[in-house]
Design a protein around this motif. Structure first.
Motif, mmCIF file in Angstrom:
data_model
loop_
_atom_site.group_PDB
_atom_site.id
_atom_site.type_symbol
_atom_site.label_atom_id
_atom_site.label_comp_id
_atom_site.label_asym_id
_atom_site.label_seq_id
_atom_site.Cartn_x
_atom_site.Cartn_y
_atom_site.Cartn_z
ATOM 1 N N THR A 72 0.816 -1.217 0.000
ATOM 2 C CA THR A 72 0.000 0.000 0.000
ATOM 3 C C THR A 72 0.847 1.263 0.000
ATOM 4 O O THR A 72 0.326 2.363 -0.153
ATOM 5 C CB THR A 72 -0.937 0.033 1.222
ATOM 6 O OG1 THR A 72 -0.147 0.055 2.417
ATOM 7 C CG2 THR A 72 -1.844 -1.182 1.251
ATOM 8 N N HIS A 73 2.154 1.120 0.176
ATOM 9 C CA HIS A 73 3.046 2.272 0.284
ATOM 10 C C HIS A 73 3.084 3.110 -0.992
ATOM 11 O O HIS A 73 3.392 4.294 -0.961
ATOM 12 C CB HIS A 73 4.464 1.797 0.610
ATOM 13 C CG HIS A 73 5.061 0.949 -0.482
ATOM 14 N ND1 HIS A 73 4.637 -0.339 -0.726
ATOM 15 C CD2 HIS A 73 6.017 1.215 -1.407
ATOM 16 C CE1 HIS A 73 5.315 -0.833 -1.755
ATOM 17 N NE2 HIS A 73 6.157 0.085 -2.189
ATOM 18 N N SER A 74 2.771 2.486 -2.124
ATOM 19 C CA SER A 74 2.898 3.186 -3.411
ATOM 20 C C SER A 74 1.587 3.758 -3.929
ATOM 21 O O SER A 74 1.528 4.238 -5.058
ATOM 22 C CB SER A 74 3.462 2.214 -4.459
ATOM 23 O OG SER A 74 2.497 1.206 -4.774
ATOM 24 N N LEU A 75 0.531 3.743 -3.119
ATOM 25 C CA LEU A 75 -0.793 4.123 -3.626
ATOM 26 C C LEU A 75 -0.819 5.545 -4.182
ATOM 27 O O LEU A 75 -1.310 5.780 -5.298
ATOM 28 C CB LEU A 75 -1.847 3.969 -2.531
ATOM 29 C CG LEU A 75 -3.269 4.376 -2.936
ATOM 30 C CD1 LEU A 75 -3.762 3.535 -4.110
ATOM 31 C CD2 LEU A 75 -4.232 4.244 -1.763
ATOM 32 N N GLN A 76 -0.304 6.515 -3.436
ATOM 33 C CA GLN A 76 -0.370 7.902 -3.896
ATOM 34 C C GLN A 76 0.414 8.102 -5.193
ATOM 35 O O GLN A 76 -0.057 8.770 -6.116
ATOM 36 C CB GLN A 76 0.158 8.844 -2.808
ATOM 37 C CG GLN A 76 -0.768 8.963 -1.612
ATOM 38 C CD GLN A 76 -0.105 9.685 -0.459
ATOM 39 O OE1 GLN A 76 0.665 9.106 0.296
ATOM 40 N NE2 GLN A 76 -0.398 10.949 -0.314
ATOM 41 N N ASP A 77 1.606 7.510 -5.267
ATOM 42 C CA ASP A 77 2.410 7.635 -6.488
ATOM 43 C C ASP A 77 1.749 6.903 -7.654
ATOM 44 O O ASP A 77 1.764 7.393 -8.794
ATOM 45 C CB ASP A 77 3.810 7.078 -6.246
ATOM 46 C CG ASP A 77 4.570 7.897 -5.222
ATOM 47 O OD1 ASP A 77 5.133 8.936 -5.594
ATOM 48 O OD2 ASP A 77 4.585 7.503 -4.043
ATOM 49 N N SER A 78 1.175 5.748 -7.384
ATOM 50 C CA SER A 78 0.514 4.979 -8.440
ATOM 51 C C SER A 78 -0.672 5.739 -9.013
ATOM 52 O O SER A 78 -0.855 5.808 -10.234
ATOM 53 C CB SER A 78 0.045 3.619 -7.898
ATOM 54 O OG SER A 78 1.127 2.852 -7.437
ATOM 55 N N LEU A 79 -1.480 6.322 -8.136
ATOM 56 C CA LEU A 79 -2.645 7.085 -8.605
ATOM 57 C C LEU A 79 -2.205 8.324 -9.391
ATOM 58 O O LEU A 79 -2.838 8.680 -10.391
ATOM 59 C CB LEU A 79 -3.514 7.495 -7.416
ATOM 60 C CG LEU A 79 -4.270 6.369 -6.710
ATOM 61 C CD1 LEU A 79 -5.009 6.904 -5.494
ATOM 62 C CD2 LEU A 79 -5.235 5.678 -7.659
ATOM 63 N N MET A 80 -1.139 8.971 -8.937
ATOM 64 C CA MET A 80 -0.663 10.161 -9.634
ATOM 65 C C MET A 80 -0.215 9.815 -11.061
ATOM 66 O O MET A 80 -0.579 10.513 -12.019
ATOM 67 C CB MET A 80 0.497 10.796 -8.859
ATOM 68 C CG MET A 80 0.999 12.099 -9.462
ATOM 69 S SD MET A 80 2.174 12.964 -8.389
ATOM 70 C CE MET A 80 3.522 11.781 -8.351
ATOM 71 N N LEU A 81 0.530 8.743 -11.219
ATOM 72 C CA LEU A 81 0.956 8.338 -12.562
ATOM 73 C C LEU A 81 -0.232 7.855 -13.390
ATOM 74 O O LEU A 81 -0.361 8.180 -14.573
ATOM 75 C CB LEU A 81 2.012 7.236 -12.482
ATOM 76 C CG LEU A 81 3.354 7.584 -11.838
ATOM 77 C CD1 LEU A 81 4.383 6.490 -12.145
ATOM 78 C CD2 LEU A 81 3.886 8.932 -12.299
ATOM 79 N N HIS A 82 -1.098 7.079 -12.776
ATOM 80 C CA HIS A 82 -2.270 6.542 -13.473
ATOM 81 C C HIS A 82 -3.155 7.663 -14.018
ATOM 82 O O HIS A 82 -3.648 7.589 -15.147
ATOM 83 C CB HIS A 82 -3.061 5.655 -12.515
ATOM 84 C CG HIS A 82 -4.320 5.089 -13.090
ATOM 85 N ND1 HIS A 82 -4.361 4.354 -14.257
ATOM 86 C CD2 HIS A 82 -5.618 5.166 -12.654
ATOM 87 C CE1 HIS A 82 -5.603 3.987 -14.516
ATOM 88 N NE2 HIS A 82 -6.382 4.480 -13.566
ATOM 89 N N ASN A 83 -3.321 8.729 -13.228
ATOM 90 C CA ASN A 83 -4.227 9.808 -13.609
ATOM 91 C C ASN A 83 -3.581 10.884 -14.478
ATOM 92 O O ASN A 83 -4.283 11.570 -15.233
ATOM 93 C CB ASN A 83 -4.803 10.467 -12.350
ATOM 94 C CG ASN A 83 -5.723 9.549 -11.579
ATOM 95 O OD1 ASN A 83 -6.383 8.688 -12.159
ATOM 96 N ND2 ASN A 83 -5.769 9.708 -10.266
ATOM 97 N N HIS A 84 -2.257 11.029 -14.396
ATOM 98 C CA HIS A 84 -1.651 12.207 -15.014
ATOM 99 C C HIS A 84 -0.437 11.950 -15.895
ATOM 100 O O HIS A 84 -0.050 12.861 -16.649
ATOM 101 C CB HIS A 84 -1.249 13.210 -13.912
ATOM 102 C CG HIS A 84 -2.391 13.683 -13.070
ATOM 103 N ND1 HIS A 84 -3.355 14.543 -13.547
ATOM 104 C CD2 HIS A 84 -2.734 13.393 -11.791
ATOM 105 C CE1 HIS A 84 -4.236 14.783 -12.588
ATOM 106 N NE2 HIS A 84 -3.886 14.106 -11.512
#
Length: 390
Positions: A72-84
């Motif tokens: 779960t440590h990568s959730l914020q970075d994953s969402l940022m790349l996924h969305n932008h």
């Protein structure tokens, strides 16, 4: 299942965690279907709804290694790349960070500016003469895990028109950590410890392709805020997990520790009982505040007041709960014979990261006053502003 994994798999290896042991935990989490619970299914996660995932954070917060162990440590970075991010960046990095084959890092804080006001960021990126590359120069620190990360997403200034809004002058650019000019100066010691990887980095004419831009030029603040909102609620929930563990340790100590003569236990003393009362109140109040903020976010509300309040109040409550637990253990609480020493150090940092207490307190006061000047009032039974009838 998550609680059982944290208590039975994470607790025993916290003291002597190695990369090999962490990888073994990660593989076990994947086999048990506990991996990346909050990540969207389309990028390899379990797709757990936001409100349900909030509770997962409460449980995994009990161990400082559980985030990495459960992916779960990568959730914020994953969402940022996924969305932008551009298609090329997604293809190169997204699956890797979701599966923990590679690690991300994020750089915003700088040593020479007031970190609570990111409009002062001095790190800058300018386009090359042919417009194909960004040339980055600057100085960042508190870039967590940069030593092992495949890339750092860097908050920096890209717009220099004095007539342009300062809030539309910053962007986020992805920088591979093996790029020439990306120089890690040190891993910053924290409260006397050297184990954590909070790196200071110099960017010396770092050149990356134009398409390493994350999202649109000048929209860095919007993307960062999108990243920080859910991050704050997850922090608040993880702190509940930390408080729960400290509370259990404290109460068990009070129940087991015998005083001279053996007839009384430490928990029989009234001042010790007050520690239990105060921590119970801190934990209960913070949990209610956090759940309410989470519900508002889940409904689509930005919940700026509620998030700011539970972040600042929760960080202080966390420190108080840890302090009482250490006090009950006496000198032993200062040693590594219990998890409390490490938990206490981590708790103190909570009052700074993702915005210091004072900024969040000021936000609550400012937003409240703004609405009251309009003739509105904050209705606690309703959980929002209504027209004042006074």
């Amino acid at each position: 299942k998550v609680l059982k994994f944290v208590e039975e798999e994470c607790y025993p290896v916290e003291k002597d965690l190695t990369r090999e042991k962490l990888q073994a935990l990660q593989q076990k989490a994947k086999r048990m279907g506990l991996w990346a619970l909050g990540h969207p299914k389309e990028i390899g996660g379990q797709g757990m709804p936001f409100r349900d995932y909030i509770y997962v954070n409460e449980v995994q917060g009990r161990s400082e290694i559980a985030q990495a162990a459960l992916g779960t440590h990568s959730l914020q970075d994953s969402l940022m790349l996924h969305n932008h991010a551009s298609p090329e960046i997604k293809k190169r990095y997204l699956e890797g960070i979701v599966q923990a084959n590679i690690y991300p890092s994020f750089a915003m804080t700088e040593p020479s500016i007031v970190s609570s006001d990111p409009t002062g960021i001095k790190t800058k990126a300018e386009l090359s003469a042919d417009g194909k590359e960004w040339i980055i120069n600057g100085h960042k620190w508190w870039t967590s895990n940069a030593e092992r990360a495949a890339f750092t997403t860097v908050m920096l200034r890209t717009e220099f028109d004095p007539n342009k809004s300062i809030y539309l002058s910053f962007s986020i650019i992805l920088v591979p950590t093996n790029t020439p000019g990306y120089n890690i100066i040190r891993s910053t010691p924290v409260l006397g410890t050297h184990g954590a990887s909070h790196n200071e980095v110099i960017y010396d004419n770092v050149r990356v392709p134009y398409n390493n831009l994350i999202g649109q030029r000048g929209k860095g603040f919007l993307i960062a805020q999108e990243r920080l909102g859910p991050g704050r609620i997850f922090h608040c929930m993880r702190w509940l997990g930390q408080m729960q563990r400290a509370f259990d340790l404290m109460c068990n100590r009070l129940a087991e520790r015998k005083l001279k003569g053996g007839k009384k236990r430490l928990g029989d003393l009234q001042l010790m009982q007050k520690h239990v009362f105060d921590s119970y109140c801190d934990i209960s109040a913070h949990r209610l505040m956090t759940m309410f903020a989470g519900e508002k976010m889940d409904s689509g509300d930005y919940a700026r007041i509620e998030l700011a309040a539970c972040k600042a109040n929760g960080a202080q409550a966390l420190c108080r709960v840890m302090d009482r637990a250490v006090q009950v253990f006496g000198a032993k609480g200062l040693t590594d014979d219990t998890p409390l020493g490490s938990m206490y150090r981590h708790a103190r940092a909570a009052r700074f990261y993702d915005g210091p207490d004072e900024v969040h307190m000021s936000t609550v006061g400012r937003l409240m006053q703004r609405e009251y000047k309009k003739g509105n009032r904050y209705d606690f039974s309703h959980g929002g502003f209504t027209k004042s009838k006074l």
